[in-house]
Design a protein around this motif. Structure first.
Motif, PDB file in Angstrom:
ATOM      1  N   ALA A  14       0.913  -1.101   0.151  1.00 48.71           N
ATOM      2  CA  ALA A  14       0.093  -0.008  -0.076  1.00 48.71           C
ATOM      3  C   ALA A  14       0.919   1.141  -0.039  1.00 48.71           C
ATOM      4  O   ALA A  14       0.555   2.296  -0.799  1.00 48.71           O
ATOM      5  N   ALA A  15       2.106   1.305   0.863  1.00 48.51           N
ATOM      6  CA  ALA A  15       2.847   2.576   0.953  1.00 48.51           C
ATOM      7  C   ALA A  15       3.494   2.525  -0.632  1.00 48.51           C
ATOM      8  O   ALA A  15       3.635   3.760  -0.938  1.00 48.51           O
ATOM      9  N   TRP A  16       4.027   1.486  -1.114  1.00 47.70           N
ATOM     10  CA  TRP A  16       4.638   1.549  -2.277  1.00 47.70           C
ATOM     11  C   TRP A  16       3.691   1.923  -3.436  1.00 47.70           C
ATOM     12  O   TRP A  16       4.035   2.850  -4.160  1.00 47.70           O
ATOM     13  N   LEU A  17       2.590   1.526  -3.411  1.00 49.52           N
ATOM     14  CA  LEU A  17       1.317   1.962  -4.366  1.00 49.52           C
ATOM     15  C   LEU A  17       0.988   3.432  -4.341  1.00 49.52           C
ATOM     16  O   LEU A  17       1.009   4.009  -5.355  1.00 49.52           O
ATOM     17  N   ASP A  18       1.055   3.781  -3.060  1.00 51.29           N
ATOM     18  CA  ASP A  18       0.926   5.310  -2.833  1.00 51.29           C
ATOM     19  C   ASP A  18       1.962   6.093  -3.554  1.00 51.29           C
ATOM     20  O   ASP A  18       1.595   7.058  -4.257  1.00 51.29           O
ATOM     21  N   GLN A  19       3.161   5.595  -3.528  1.00 55.29           N
ATOM     22  CA  GLN A  19       4.256   6.497  -4.137  1.00 55.29           C
ATOM     23  C   GLN A  19       4.019   6.502  -5.771  1.00 55.29           C
ATOM     24  O   GLN A  19       4.288   7.575  -6.223  1.00 55.29           O
TER      25      GLN A  19
END
Length: 452
Positions: free
Chosen positions: A288-293
Protein backbone atom coordinates in the motif's frame (compact mmCIF):
# COMPACT_ATOMS: atom_id res chain seq x y z
CA UNK A 1 -38.90 -49.59 -47.69
CA UNK A 2 -36.06 -47.20 -48.52
CA UNK A 3 -37.69 -44.59 -46.30
CA UNK A 4 -37.85 -47.06 -43.40
CA UNK A 5 -34.20 -48.05 -43.86
CA UNK A 6 -33.13 -44.41 -43.89
CA UNK A 7 -35.04 -43.77 -40.67
CA UNK A 8 -33.43 -46.77 -38.98
CA UNK A 9 -29.97 -45.58 -40.02
CA UNK A 10 -30.70 -42.07 -38.81
CA UNK A 11 -31.90 -43.44 -35.49
CA UNK A 12 -28.75 -45.53 -35.14
CA UNK A 13 -26.52 -42.52 -35.86
CA UNK A 14 -28.48 -40.32 -33.45
CA UNK A 15 -28.18 -42.92 -30.70
CA UNK A 16 -24.44 -43.27 -31.35
CA UNK A 17 -23.95 -39.49 -31.17
CA UNK A 18 -25.96 -39.31 -27.96
CA UNK A 19 -23.90 -42.09 -26.42
CA UNK A 20 -20.69 -40.36 -27.53
CA UNK A 21 -21.84 -37.09 -25.91
CA UNK A 22 -22.82 -38.90 -22.73
CA UNK A 23 -19.43 -40.61 -22.60
CA UNK A 24 -17.46 -37.39 -23.09
CA UNK A 25 -14.45 -37.29 -20.79
CA UNK A 26 -12.74 -34.29 -19.14
CA UNK A 27 -9.97 -32.82 -21.25
CA UNK A 28 -6.44 -32.96 -19.79
CA UNK A 29 -4.82 -29.69 -18.76
CA UNK A 30 -2.22 -29.88 -21.56
CA UNK A 31 -2.21 -31.71 -24.88
CA UNK A 32 1.14 -33.32 -24.06
CA UNK A 33 0.76 -37.10 -23.57
CA UNK A 34 2.54 -38.65 -20.63
CA UNK A 35 6.14 -39.47 -21.47
CA UNK A 36 6.28 -37.08 -24.45
CA UNK A 37 8.76 -34.17 -24.40
CA UNK A 38 6.94 -31.58 -26.51
CA UNK A 39 8.61 -28.43 -25.21
CA UNK A 40 12.27 -29.37 -24.75
CA UNK A 41 14.64 -26.40 -25.12
CA UNK A 42 16.96 -26.34 -28.12
CA UNK A 43 19.48 -24.07 -29.78
CA UNK A 44 16.59 -22.27 -31.49
CA UNK A 45 15.22 -19.32 -29.50
CA UNK A 46 11.66 -19.78 -28.23
CA UNK A 47 9.28 -18.32 -25.62
CA UNK A 48 10.19 -14.87 -26.89
CA UNK A 49 8.26 -12.07 -25.20
CA UNK A 50 8.66 -8.28 -25.12
CA UNK A 51 7.66 -6.26 -22.04
CA UNK A 52 7.56 -2.49 -21.48
CA UNK A 53 10.33 -0.52 -19.83
CA UNK A 54 9.37 1.90 -17.06
CA UNK A 55 9.14 4.54 -19.79
CA UNK A 56 7.69 2.71 -22.78
CA UNK A 57 8.49 5.62 -25.09
CA UNK A 58 12.20 4.91 -25.00
CA UNK A 59 12.62 1.22 -24.29
CA UNK A 60 11.39 -2.31 -23.83
CA UNK A 61 12.88 -5.58 -22.65
CA UNK A 62 12.88 -9.05 -24.16
CA UNK A 63 13.04 -12.49 -22.56
CA UNK A 64 13.60 -15.77 -24.41
CA UNK A 65 14.73 -19.35 -23.89
CA UNK A 66 17.31 -21.72 -25.41
CA UNK A 67 19.15 -24.83 -24.32
CA UNK A 68 22.28 -24.57 -22.18
CA UNK A 69 24.66 -24.38 -25.13
CA UNK A 70 23.73 -20.71 -25.40
CA UNK A 71 25.09 -18.23 -22.85
CA UNK A 72 24.92 -14.41 -23.04
CA UNK A 73 23.37 -14.30 -26.54
CA UNK A 74 22.72 -11.13 -28.49
CA UNK A 75 19.65 -9.10 -29.34
CA UNK A 76 19.88 -7.09 -32.54
CA UNK A 77 17.65 -4.08 -33.14
CA UNK A 78 17.22 -1.53 -35.93
CA UNK A 79 14.57 0.90 -37.11
CA UNK A 80 12.24 -1.20 -39.25
CA UNK A 81 12.36 -0.51 -42.97
CA UNK A 82 10.65 -1.66 -46.15
CA UNK A 83 13.80 -3.18 -47.61
CA UNK A 84 15.24 -6.44 -46.28
CA UNK A 85 18.43 -4.39 -45.87
CA UNK A 86 17.45 -2.36 -42.82
CA UNK A 87 20.98 -1.09 -42.19
CA UNK A 88 23.38 -1.60 -39.32
CA UNK A 89 21.89 -3.17 -36.22
CA UNK A 90 22.60 -2.22 -32.66
CA UNK A 91 23.66 -5.24 -30.57
CA UNK A 92 22.81 -5.83 -26.91
CA UNK A 93 24.23 -8.70 -24.87
CA UNK A 94 21.71 -10.60 -22.77
CA UNK A 95 22.07 -11.93 -19.25
CA UNK A 96 21.30 -15.63 -18.80
CA UNK A 97 19.84 -17.74 -15.98
CA UNK A 98 19.67 -21.55 -15.85
CA UNK A 99 16.44 -23.41 -15.12
CA UNK A 100 15.96 -27.19 -14.92
CA UNK A 101 12.46 -28.58 -15.50
CA UNK A 102 10.71 -31.77 -16.60
CA UNK A 103 11.71 -30.81 -20.15
CA UNK A 104 15.44 -30.61 -19.36
CA UNK A 105 17.88 -27.81 -18.59
CA UNK A 106 17.45 -24.44 -20.25
CA UNK A 107 18.94 -20.98 -20.26
CA UNK A 108 16.52 -18.07 -20.00
CA UNK A 109 17.83 -14.80 -21.38
CA UNK A 110 17.01 -11.14 -20.87
CA UNK A 111 17.99 -8.09 -22.91
CA UNK A 112 17.05 -4.54 -21.91
CA UNK A 113 16.76 -2.08 -24.78
CA UNK A 114 16.95 1.64 -24.00
CA UNK A 115 17.65 4.90 -25.82
CA UNK A 116 14.90 4.36 -28.42
CA UNK A 117 12.85 7.01 -30.19
CA UNK A 118 9.15 7.39 -29.27
CA UNK A 119 6.45 6.17 -31.64
CA UNK A 120 8.96 4.36 -33.82
CA UNK A 121 8.65 0.88 -35.30
CA UNK A 122 11.70 -1.23 -34.50
CA UNK A 123 12.72 -4.59 -35.94
CA UNK A 124 14.57 -6.91 -33.58
CA UNK A 125 15.67 -10.51 -33.27
CA UNK A 126 17.35 -12.71 -30.67
CA UNK A 127 20.20 -15.16 -30.93
CA UNK A 128 20.35 -18.89 -30.33
CA UNK A 129 23.02 -21.50 -31.04
CA UNK A 130 24.42 -20.46 -34.45
CA UNK A 131 20.97 -19.24 -35.39
CA UNK A 132 18.55 -16.36 -34.88
CA UNK A 133 14.85 -15.86 -34.35
CA UNK A 134 12.68 -14.18 -36.94
CA UNK A 135 12.74 -10.40 -37.09
CA UNK A 136 9.93 -9.08 -34.89
CA UNK A 137 8.32 -5.63 -34.92
CA UNK A 138 7.62 -3.52 -31.83
CA UNK A 139 6.53 0.13 -31.88
CA UNK A 140 7.54 2.27 -28.94
CA UNK A 141 4.91 4.30 -27.11
CA UNK A 142 3.91 7.62 -28.62
CA UNK A 143 3.32 10.97 -26.91
CA UNK A 144 0.72 11.12 -24.15
CA UNK A 145 -1.96 12.73 -26.34
CA UNK A 146 -1.84 9.96 -28.97
CA UNK A 147 -4.64 7.34 -29.01
CA UNK A 148 -3.81 4.00 -27.38
CA UNK A 149 -5.42 0.58 -27.64
CA UNK A 150 -4.60 -2.18 -25.17
CA UNK A 151 -5.89 -5.67 -24.40
CA UNK A 152 -6.77 -7.08 -20.99
CA UNK A 153 -7.07 -10.82 -20.32
CA UNK A 154 -8.28 -12.55 -17.18
CA UNK A 155 -6.89 -15.92 -16.08
CA UNK A 156 -5.77 -18.15 -18.95
CA UNK A 157 -4.49 -20.94 -16.64
CA UNK A 158 -5.94 -24.20 -18.00
CA UNK A 159 -5.97 -25.93 -21.39
CA UNK A 160 -4.19 -22.98 -22.94
CA UNK A 161 -3.53 -24.36 -26.41
CA UNK A 162 -6.93 -26.02 -26.61
CA UNK A 163 -9.13 -23.12 -25.52
CA UNK A 164 -7.13 -19.93 -24.89
CA UNK A 165 -5.81 -19.84 -28.47
CA UNK A 166 -9.15 -18.91 -29.98
CA UNK A 167 -9.67 -16.04 -27.54
CA UNK A 168 -6.26 -14.52 -28.25
CA UNK A 169 -6.87 -14.74 -32.01
CA UNK A 170 -10.26 -13.08 -31.65
CA UNK A 171 -8.77 -10.34 -29.48
CA UNK A 172 -6.10 -9.52 -32.05
CA UNK A 173 -8.71 -9.54 -34.81
CA UNK A 174 -10.83 -7.01 -32.90
CA UNK A 175 -7.88 -4.84 -31.89
CA UNK A 176 -5.22 -5.00 -34.62
CA UNK A 177 -3.90 -1.63 -33.44
CA UNK A 178 -3.25 -2.80 -29.85
CA UNK A 179 0.24 -2.12 -28.52
CA UNK A 180 0.01 -3.45 -24.97
CA UNK A 181 -1.47 -6.60 -23.39
CA UNK A 182 -2.25 -6.91 -19.67
CA UNK A 183 -2.73 -10.34 -18.05
CA UNK A 184 -4.38 -10.56 -14.62
CA UNK A 185 -2.42 -13.55 -13.29
CA UNK A 186 -2.74 -17.34 -13.24
CA UNK A 187 -1.34 -17.61 -16.72
CA UNK A 188 -0.75 -21.31 -16.00
CA UNK A 189 -2.02 -23.75 -13.39
CA UNK A 190 1.30 -25.13 -12.11
CA UNK A 191 2.10 -27.49 -9.28
CA UNK A 192 1.19 -30.59 -11.28
CA UNK A 193 4.61 -31.83 -12.37
CA UNK A 194 4.30 -30.34 -15.84
CA UNK A 195 4.78 -26.66 -15.17
CA UNK A 196 7.16 -26.26 -18.10
CA UNK A 197 4.66 -27.88 -20.47
CA UNK A 198 2.07 -25.39 -19.27
CA UNK A 199 4.36 -22.45 -19.97
CA UNK A 200 5.12 -23.96 -23.37
CA UNK A 201 1.39 -24.11 -24.06
CA UNK A 202 0.87 -20.52 -22.85
CA UNK A 203 3.35 -19.28 -25.44
CA UNK A 204 1.91 -21.51 -28.15
CA UNK A 205 -1.61 -20.27 -27.39
CA UNK A 206 -0.55 -16.63 -27.56
CA UNK A 207 1.23 -17.17 -30.87
CA UNK A 208 2.56 -13.86 -32.26
CA UNK A 209 1.08 -11.64 -29.53
CA UNK A 210 4.14 -11.64 -27.19
CA UNK A 211 6.40 -10.40 -30.01
CA UNK A 212 3.89 -8.03 -31.65
CA UNK A 213 2.76 -6.24 -28.47
CA UNK A 214 4.49 -5.59 -25.18
CA UNK A 215 3.18 -7.85 -22.44
CA UNK A 216 2.65 -6.88 -18.78
CA UNK A 217 1.37 -9.68 -16.48
CA UNK A 218 0.38 -9.71 -12.84
CA UNK A 219 1.38 -12.78 -10.82
CA UNK A 220 -1.41 -15.07 -9.65
CA UNK A 221 -1.53 -17.59 -6.83
CA UNK A 222 -0.83 -20.35 -9.38
CA UNK A 223 2.49 -18.70 -10.20
CA UNK A 224 3.37 -19.64 -6.61
CA UNK A 225 3.59 -23.09 -5.04
CA UNK A 226 3.22 -24.47 -1.53
CA UNK A 227 6.57 -25.37 0.05
CA UNK A 228 6.53 -27.83 2.99
CA UNK A 229 2.84 -28.44 2.30
CA UNK A 230 0.77 -29.84 5.18
CA UNK A 231 3.49 -29.10 7.74
CA UNK A 232 3.89 -26.28 10.28
CA UNK A 233 6.52 -24.76 7.94
CA UNK A 234 4.11 -24.51 4.97
CA UNK A 235 4.55 -21.29 3.02
CA UNK A 236 3.98 -19.71 -0.38
CA UNK A 237 7.02 -19.58 -2.67
CA UNK A 238 7.22 -17.91 -6.06
CA UNK A 239 7.66 -20.48 -8.82
CA UNK A 240 10.96 -20.64 -10.68
CA UNK A 241 9.45 -19.77 -14.07
CA UNK A 242 8.03 -16.35 -13.20
CA UNK A 243 11.29 -14.41 -12.67
CA UNK A 244 12.86 -15.71 -15.90
CA UNK A 245 9.88 -15.89 -18.27
CA UNK A 246 9.24 -12.13 -18.44
CA UNK A 247 11.67 -9.20 -18.51
CA UNK A 248 9.71 -6.81 -16.30
CA UNK A 249 10.66 -3.40 -14.85
CA UNK A 250 12.70 -3.65 -11.64
CA UNK A 251 11.03 -0.81 -9.75
CA UNK A 252 8.84 -2.89 -7.44
CA UNK A 253 8.49 -3.07 -3.68
CA UNK A 254 11.59 -4.53 -2.02
CA UNK A 255 9.55 -7.26 -0.30
CA UNK A 256 7.94 -8.24 -3.64
CA UNK A 257 10.64 -7.11 -6.04
CA UNK A 258 9.97 -9.62 -8.79
CA UNK A 259 6.17 -9.43 -8.72
CA UNK A 260 5.34 -5.73 -8.36
CA UNK A 261 6.22 -2.98 -10.83
CA UNK A 262 4.87 0.03 -12.65
CA UNK A 263 5.33 1.64 -16.05
CA UNK A 264 4.04 4.50 -18.17
CA UNK A 265 2.49 3.90 -21.56
CA UNK A 266 1.50 7.16 -23.22
CA UNK A 267 -1.18 8.81 -21.04
CA UNK A 268 -1.61 5.79 -18.73
CA UNK A 269 0.28 4.71 -15.64
CA UNK A 270 -0.09 0.96 -15.00
CA UNK A 271 0.75 -0.31 -11.51
CA UNK A 272 0.96 -4.07 -10.94
CA UNK A 273 0.48 -5.36 -7.40
CA UNK A 274 0.88 -8.90 -6.05
CA UNK A 275 -2.29 -10.07 -4.34
CA UNK A 276 -0.83 -13.42 -3.31
CA UNK A 277 2.06 -11.76 -1.53
CA UNK A 278 -0.33 -9.29 0.11
CA UNK A 279 -2.73 -11.98 1.33
CA UNK A 280 -0.40 -14.87 2.13
CA UNK A 281 3.00 -13.30 2.80
CA UNK A 282 1.95 -10.27 4.82
CA UNK A 283 3.04 -7.53 2.42
CA UNK A 284 -0.33 -5.76 2.03
CA UNK A 285 0.65 -2.78 4.19
CA UNK A 286 4.05 -2.40 2.51
CA UNK A 287 2.49 -2.71 -0.93
CA UNK A 288 0.00 0.00 0.00
CA UNK A 289 2.82 2.43 0.86
CA UNK A 290 4.62 1.57 -2.39
CA UNK A 291 1.40 1.91 -4.38
CA UNK A 292 0.80 5.32 -2.79
CA UNK A 293 4.18 6.52 -4.08
CA UNK A 294 3.67 5.05 -7.55
CA UNK A 295 0.29 6.73 -7.95
CA UNK A 296 1.30 10.02 -6.33
CA UNK A 297 3.99 10.57 -8.95
CA UNK A 298 1.67 9.81 -11.88
CA UNK A 299 1.75 12.75 -14.32
CA UNK A 300 -0.80 11.21 -16.69
CA UNK A 301 -4.54 11.50 -17.14
CA UNK A 302 -5.28 7.80 -16.59
CA UNK A 303 -4.28 5.13 -14.08
CA UNK A 304 -4.79 1.36 -13.95
CA UNK A 305 -4.09 -1.05 -11.11
CA UNK A 306 -3.60 -4.62 -12.33
CA UNK A 307 -3.89 -7.44 -9.80
CA UNK A 308 -4.94 -11.05 -9.58
CA UNK A 309 -7.17 -11.41 -6.51
CA UNK A 310 -10.25 -9.16 -6.58
CA UNK A 311 -10.96 -6.46 -4.00
CA UNK A 312 -14.63 -7.45 -4.23
CA UNK A 313 -14.94 -11.13 -5.07
CA UNK A 314 -17.80 -12.33 -7.29
CA UNK A 315 -17.29 -15.98 -6.27
CA UNK A 316 -18.95 -17.48 -3.21
CA UNK A 317 -16.74 -17.93 -0.15
CA UNK A 318 -13.93 -15.54 -1.05
CA UNK A 319 -13.31 -12.30 0.79
CA UNK A 320 -9.91 -10.63 0.42
CA UNK A 321 -10.10 -8.35 3.45
CA UNK A 322 -6.40 -7.25 3.59
CA UNK A 323 -6.67 -5.82 0.08
CA UNK A 324 -9.59 -3.62 1.06
CA UNK A 325 -8.09 -2.71 4.44
CA UNK A 326 -4.66 -1.60 3.18
CA UNK A 327 -4.75 -1.03 -0.58
CA UNK A 328 -8.29 0.14 -1.30
CA UNK A 329 -7.85 3.46 0.58
CA UNK A 330 -4.83 4.23 -1.61
CA UNK A 331 -6.78 3.44 -4.78
CA UNK A 332 -9.61 5.69 -3.64
CA UNK A 333 -7.26 8.46 -2.55
CA UNK A 334 -5.62 8.69 -5.96
CA UNK A 335 -8.87 8.22 -7.91
CA UNK A 336 -7.62 5.25 -9.90
CA UNK A 337 -9.71 4.75 -13.03
CA UNK A 338 -9.66 0.98 -13.47
CA UNK A 339 -8.81 -1.99 -11.27
CA UNK A 340 -8.41 -5.01 -13.56
CA UNK A 341 -8.55 -8.42 -11.85
CA UNK A 342 -8.86 -12.18 -12.35
CA UNK A 343 -8.83 -15.19 -10.00
CA UNK A 344 -12.57 -15.90 -9.72
CA UNK A 345 -13.22 -17.31 -13.23
CA UNK A 346 -16.45 -15.41 -13.84
CA UNK A 347 -17.19 -11.93 -15.17
CA UNK A 348 -18.35 -9.13 -12.93
CA UNK A 349 -18.20 -5.33 -12.91
CA UNK A 350 -18.91 -3.62 -9.60
CA UNK A 351 -21.80 -1.16 -9.79
CA UNK A 352 -19.90 1.94 -8.76
CA UNK A 353 -18.45 5.15 -10.19
CA UNK A 354 -14.68 5.25 -10.80
CA UNK A 355 -12.65 3.42 -9.81
CA UNK A 356 -14.24 0.69 -11.93
CA UNK A 357 -13.53 -2.80 -10.56
CA UNK A 358 -13.66 -5.59 -13.15
CA UNK A 359 -13.11 -9.34 -12.81
CA UNK A 360 -12.75 -11.38 -15.99
CA UNK A 361 -11.65 -14.82 -17.22
CA UNK A 362 -10.10 -15.89 -20.51
CA UNK A 363 -9.37 -19.58 -19.98
CA UNK A 364 -11.37 -22.79 -19.76
CA UNK A 365 -11.96 -23.04 -16.01
CA UNK A 366 -15.34 -21.53 -15.13
CA UNK A 367 -16.76 -20.95 -11.63
CA UNK A 368 -20.19 -19.86 -10.39
CA UNK A 369 -21.30 -16.42 -9.20
CA UNK A 370 -22.23 -15.63 -5.63
CA UNK A 371 -25.60 -14.15 -4.73
CA UNK A 372 -23.73 -11.07 -3.50
CA UNK A 373 -22.17 -10.60 -6.94
CA UNK A 374 -25.58 -10.75 -8.60
CA UNK A 375 -26.76 -7.95 -6.28
CA UNK A 376 -23.71 -5.68 -6.48
CA UNK A 377 -22.33 -6.21 -9.98
CA UNK A 378 -23.61 -5.46 -13.45
CA UNK A 379 -23.19 -7.11 -15.84
CA UNK A 380 -22.12 -10.54 -14.61
CA UNK A 381 -21.45 -13.76 -16.53
CA UNK A 382 -20.83 -17.44 -15.96
CA UNK A 383 -19.55 -20.02 -18.42
CA UNK A 384 -18.01 -17.39 -20.71
CA UNK A 385 -14.50 -16.90 -22.08
CA UNK A 386 -13.73 -13.21 -22.55
CA UNK A 387 -11.19 -10.63 -23.61
CA UNK A 388 -11.29 -6.86 -23.13
CA UNK A 389 -10.34 -4.02 -25.48
CA UNK A 390 -9.53 -0.62 -23.95
CA UNK A 391 -9.17 2.45 -26.16
CA UNK A 392 -7.78 5.70 -24.72
CA UNK A 393 -8.29 8.83 -26.79
CA UNK A 394 -7.73 12.14 -25.03
CA UNK A 395 -10.44 12.65 -22.37
CA UNK A 396 -12.30 9.44 -23.26
CA UNK A 397 -11.62 5.82 -22.32
CA UNK A 398 -13.76 3.25 -24.14
CA UNK A 399 -14.00 -0.22 -22.58
CA UNK A 400 -15.39 -3.33 -24.25
CA UNK A 401 -15.59 -6.91 -22.95
CA UNK A 402 -16.16 -9.44 -25.72
CA UNK A 403 -16.77 -13.16 -25.69
CA UNK A 404 -14.58 -15.80 -27.32
CA UNK A 405 -16.64 -15.40 -30.50
CA UNK A 406 -16.26 -11.62 -30.48
CA UNK A 407 -19.76 -10.73 -29.27
CA UNK A 408 -20.08 -7.58 -27.15
CA UNK A 409 -20.87 -8.41 -23.52
CA UNK A 410 -20.07 -5.23 -21.60
CA UNK A 411 -19.23 -1.70 -22.65
CA UNK A 412 -18.84 1.70 -21.06
CA UNK A 413 -16.96 4.97 -21.48
CA UNK A 414 -15.08 6.93 -18.85
CA UNK A 415 -15.14 10.61 -19.76
CA UNK A 416 -12.81 13.11 -18.13
CA UNK A 417 -14.75 16.27 -17.41
CA UNK A 418 -11.84 18.18 -15.89
CA UNK A 419 -12.81 19.76 -12.58
CA UNK A 420 -16.06 17.77 -12.63
CA UNK A 421 -14.04 14.58 -12.53
CA UNK A 422 -14.52 11.42 -14.58
CA UNK A 423 -17.96 10.13 -15.34
CA UNK A 424 -18.99 6.60 -16.32
CA UNK A 425 -21.29 6.39 -19.34
CA UNK A 426 -22.95 3.02 -19.93
CA UNK A 427 -23.08 1.70 -23.49
CA UNK A 428 -25.94 -0.80 -23.61
CA UNK A 429 -26.39 -0.99 -27.37
CA UNK A 430 -25.47 -4.26 -29.11
CA UNK A 431 -24.70 -6.13 -25.88
CA UNK A 432 -25.79 -9.75 -25.78
CA UNK A 433 -28.00 -11.09 -23.00
CA UNK A 434 -26.58 -12.09 -19.63
CA UNK A 435 -25.01 -15.53 -19.64
CA UNK A 436 -25.47 -18.08 -16.83
CA UNK A 437 -24.22 -21.62 -16.35
CA UNK A 438 -26.86 -24.18 -17.25
CA UNK A 439 -24.89 -27.29 -16.20
CA UNK A 440 -25.66 -28.95 -12.88
CA UNK A 441 -22.06 -30.16 -12.57
CA UNK A 442 -18.79 -30.49 -14.46
CA UNK A 443 -17.65 -33.61 -16.28
CA UNK A 444 -15.76 -34.49 -13.09
CA UNK A 445 -18.93 -34.13 -11.05
CA UNK A 446 -18.13 -30.82 -9.34
CA UNK A 447 -21.19 -28.72 -8.59
CA UNK A 448 -19.20 -25.66 -7.43
CA UNK A 449 -17.85 -25.12 -10.94
CA UNK A 450 -19.41 -24.80 -14.36
CA UNK A 451 -16.49 -26.12 -16.42
CA UNK A 452 -12.91 -27.18 -15.78
Amino acid sequence: MKWLLAMLLLGTCTTALAQEATARQPEPNTRVPQGVMRYAPSGFPDRIVASPAQDARTGFSVAWRTDTTVGAPLLEIVVAGDSPDMGDQRRITATSVALKTENGSAHHHRADVDGLQPDTLYAWRVQGDRTWSAWHHTRTAAKASAPLTLLYFGDTQNKNVSLTTRVVREAMRHAPDARLALYAGDLVSGGDGEDDNEWGEWFEANEVLPTSLVVAPAPGNHEYFEEFEDTPQERRVLGAHWPVTFALPGNGLAEAKRTTYWFDYQDVRVVVIDGTSALDLGTAKAQAAWLDQALASNPHRWSIVLTHQPFFSPREGRDNVPLRKHLLPVISKHKVDLVLQGHDHVYGRLKSPPPVFVVSVTGAKQYRLSDEARRTMRPVAEDTQLFQVLRFDGPRLRYEARTATGRLYDAFDLVDGGERGKQLVERDEDRIDERACTRAETLKGRTDRCWE
